[in-house]
Design a protein around this motif. Structure first.
Motif, short mmCIF file in Angstrom:
data_model
loop_
_atom_site.label_atom_id
_atom_site.label_comp_id
_atom_site.label_asym_id
_atom_site.label_seq_id
_atom_site.Cartn_x
_atom_site.Cartn_y
_atom_site.Cartn_z
N ALA A 31 6.98 41.62 66.89
CA ALA A 31 7.96 41.73 65.82
C ALA A 31 8.89 40.52 65.80
CB ALA A 31 8.78 43.02 66.00
N ALA A 32 9.31 40.09 66.99
CA ALA A 32 10.21 38.93 67.07
C ALA A 32 9.52 37.68 66.53
CB ALA A 32 10.64 38.71 68.51
N PHE A 33 8.24 37.51 66.85
CA PHE A 33 7.52 36.34 66.37
C PHE A 33 7.33 36.40 64.86
CE2 PHE A 33 3.58 33.79 65.74
CZ PHE A 33 4.05 32.59 66.25
N LEU A 34 7.12 37.59 64.32
CA LEU A 34 7.03 37.76 62.87
C LEU A 34 8.36 37.40 62.21
CD1 LEU A 34 5.56 38.72 60.30
CD2 LEU A 34 6.29 41.04 60.86
N PHE A 35 9.45 37.86 62.79
CA PHE A 35 10.77 37.51 62.25
C PHE A 35 11.00 36.00 62.30
CE2 PHE A 35 12.34 41.87 63.93
CZ PHE A 35 11.79 42.50 62.82
N LEU A 36 10.50 35.37 63.37
CA LEU A 36 10.65 33.91 63.48
C LEU A 36 9.94 33.20 62.33
CD1 LEU A 36 10.38 31.86 66.74
CD2 LEU A 36 9.11 31.13 64.73
N GLN A 37 8.74 33.70 61.95
CA GLN A 37 8.01 33.09 60.84
C GLN A 37 8.78 33.25 59.53
OE1 GLN A 37 5.36 31.27 61.89
NE2 GLN A 37 6.08 32.15 63.83
N ILE A 38 9.39 34.41 59.35
CA ILE A 38 10.19 34.64 58.15
C ILE A 38 11.40 33.71 58.14
CG2 ILE A 38 11.57 36.32 56.86
CD1 ILE A 38 9.77 38.51 58.04
N CYS A 39 12.03 33.58 59.31
CA CYS A 39 13.20 32.71 59.42
C CYS A 39 12.84 31.26 59.14
CB CYS A 39 13.81 32.85 60.82
SG CYS A 39 15.17 31.73 61.16
N TRP A 40 11.68 30.82 59.66
CA TRP A 40 11.29 29.42 59.54
C TRP A 40 10.96 29.04 58.10
CZ3 TRP A 40 6.21 27.01 61.83
CH2 TRP A 40 6.21 25.64 61.57
N TYR A 41 9.97 29.73 57.52
CA TYR A 41 9.54 29.33 56.18
C TYR A 41 9.44 30.48 55.19
CZ TYR A 41 5.03 30.87 58.08
OH TYR A 41 4.04 31.60 58.66
N GLY A 42 9.45 31.71 55.68
CA GLY A 42 9.32 32.85 54.77
C GLY A 42 10.50 32.98 53.82
N VAL A 43 11.70 32.60 54.30
CA VAL A 43 12.88 32.73 53.44
C VAL A 43 12.82 31.81 52.23
CG1 VAL A 43 14.42 33.47 55.30
CG2 VAL A 43 14.13 31.04 54.84
N ASN A 44 11.99 30.77 52.30
CA ASN A 44 11.86 29.87 51.15
C ASN A 44 11.38 30.58 49.90
OD1 ASN A 44 12.62 27.84 52.86
ND2 ASN A 44 10.60 26.96 53.08
N TYR A 45 10.68 31.71 50.10
CA TYR A 45 10.09 32.43 48.97
C TYR A 45 10.94 33.62 48.52
CZ TYR A 45 6.20 29.63 50.62
OH TYR A 45 5.42 28.56 51.03
N LEU A 46 12.11 33.77 49.15
CA LEU A 46 13.00 34.86 48.74
C LEU A 46 13.88 34.40 47.58
CD1 LEU A 46 14.22 36.17 52.23
CD2 LEU A 46 12.44 37.14 50.77
N PRO A 47 14.01 35.21 46.52
CA PRO A 47 14.88 34.82 45.39
C PRO A 47 16.31 34.54 45.82
CG PRO A 47 13.51 36.73 44.81
CD PRO A 47 13.31 36.49 46.28
N ALA A 48 16.78 35.26 46.84
CA ALA A 48 18.16 35.09 47.29
C ALA A 48 18.39 33.73 47.93
CB ALA A 48 18.53 36.19 48.27
N ALA A 49 17.28 33.03 48.32
CA ALA A 49 17.42 31.75 49.00
C ALA A 49 17.57 30.58 48.03
CB ALA A 49 16.22 31.52 49.91
N ALA A 50 17.44 30.82 46.74
CA ALA A 50 17.53 29.74 45.77
C ALA A 50 18.90 29.06 45.86
CB ALA A 50 17.33 30.27 44.36
N GLY A 51 18.88 27.75 46.02
CA GLY A 51 20.11 26.99 46.11
C GLY A 51 20.69 26.89 47.50
N SER A 52 20.09 27.57 48.48
CA SER A 52 20.59 27.49 49.84
C SER A 52 20.27 26.13 50.45
CB SER A 52 19.96 28.59 50.69
OG SER A 52 20.26 28.40 52.06
N LEU A 53 21.18 25.60 51.25
CA LEU A 53 20.92 24.34 51.95
C LEU A 53 19.87 24.51 53.04
CD1 LEU A 53 24.51 22.86 52.38
CD2 LEU A 53 22.67 21.98 50.94
N HIS A 54 19.58 25.76 53.41
CA HIS A 54 18.58 26.01 54.42
C HIS A 54 17.17 26.08 53.85
CE1 HIS A 54 22.16 27.61 56.64
NE2 HIS A 54 21.56 26.96 57.61
N THR A 55 17.01 25.99 52.55
CA THR A 55 15.69 26.02 51.94
C THR A 55 15.16 24.62 51.85
OG1 THR A 55 16.33 27.94 50.61
CG2 THR A 55 14.36 26.74 49.92
N TYR A 56 14.01 24.37 52.48
CA TYR A 56 13.43 23.03 52.47
C TYR A 56 12.90 22.69 51.10
CZ TYR A 56 13.53 23.88 57.47
OH TYR A 56 13.94 24.19 58.73
N GLN A 57 13.10 21.42 50.70
CA GLN A 57 12.70 20.98 49.37
C GLN A 57 11.33 20.32 49.40
OE1 GLN A 57 15.88 18.48 48.08
NE2 GLN A 57 17.41 20.10 48.22
#
Length: 260
Positions: free
Chosen positions: A234-260
């Motif tokens: 579960a922790a490793f799955l969360f790590l994948q979401i933290c690393w690049y999965g958040v890029n695909y979340l609508p809430a992440a639009a405009g975040s400085l943590h979203t890679y361009q």
């Protein structure tokens, strides 16, 4: 000497060749030093390209998806070499090389050349330590997860390999903690607060607590191997979401943590 993405095919391809030779020789105990030597030579060649790209971009190559793939490729091989040096698991070099090869191949096919400039918030002394701490953490925790899977298949050595994975989780979680602390100080300087709870920060916290839960479980009840393995998964799955999965979340639009 500055280098751009057009040079990466030679440096990335050369590094993969050296890493492949190291992984091949790792299965021959008499060639241990050669395996380490080829692997380190590949890392040196890879690091040379990163340094050259840094000079070309006039900023740390840590902004875009392609640049993060570049850093992770080197970090995962470095973690694999460290595991091999300490515990002599020959197969770990094959896995780390294979994983790095995937990212290298993507970057060769899609180099993603971008603007050299950084937004003002990223022009901080905390940028490099924050990103590098996380990259080292991701590489080390990736190796820990592979070892946990390997332990599940090797019943006769499950305890020994499990303890090795535990050591890597401790080190990886330490780097996660360092990355979070650097990020918090950076955020305080840039935005006036230590934590903003945007999607990246939220999942970073979830990942950190998940690995702490694994460590607590291993210390408090080491006999619960199945529960520990589920927690690490579960922790490793969360790590994948933290690393690049958040890029695909609508809430992440405009975040400085979203890679361009």
């Amino acid at each position: 000497m500055s280098l751009d993405w057009n040079d990466f095919v030679w440096f990335g391809g050369g590094a993969l060749l050296l890493w492949g030779l190291g992984a091949f020789l790792a299965y021959r105990p008499a060639r241990y030093k050669w395996a380490v030597g080829f692997s380190l030579a590949g890392l040196l060649l890879f690091a040379t390209f990163i340094a050259g790209l840094w000079l070309f971009l006039e900023r740390p190559p840590m902004r875009t998806v392609g640049e993060i793939r570049l850093l992770y490729s080197g970090c995962v091989v470095l973690a694999g070499v460290g595991v091999y040096l300490k515990w002599r698991y020959a197969w770990i070099l094959s896995f780390s090389t294979l994983l790095a090869a995937v990212f290298v191949a993507i970057n060769i096919c899609k180099p993603e050349i971008h603007d050299k400039t950084l937004v003002p918030a990223l022009q901080s002394v905390w940028f490099v330590p924050h990103v590098m701490a996380y990259m080292f953490a991701y590489g080390i925790l990736g190796c820990a997860f592979l070892l946990a899977l390997y332990a599940a298949r090797r019943k006769e050595r499950q305890e020994e390999i499990g303890l090795t994975a535990d050591t890597l989780v401790y080190i990886g979680t330490g780097f996660l903690t360092l990355g979070m602390l650097c990020g918090a100080v950076w955020a305080k300087e840039a935005w006036g607060h230590y934590w903003g709870w945007d999607p990246k920060e939220t999942w970073a916290a979830v990942t950190w607590f998940a690995y702490l839960a694994y460590i607590h479980l291993r210390y408090s009840n080491p006999q619960r191997v199945g529960a520990a393995r589920a927690t690490m998964t579960a922790a490793f799955l969360f790590l994948q979401i933290c690393w690049y999965g958040v890029n695909y979340l609508p809430a992440a639009a405009g975040s400085l943590h979203t890679y361009q």
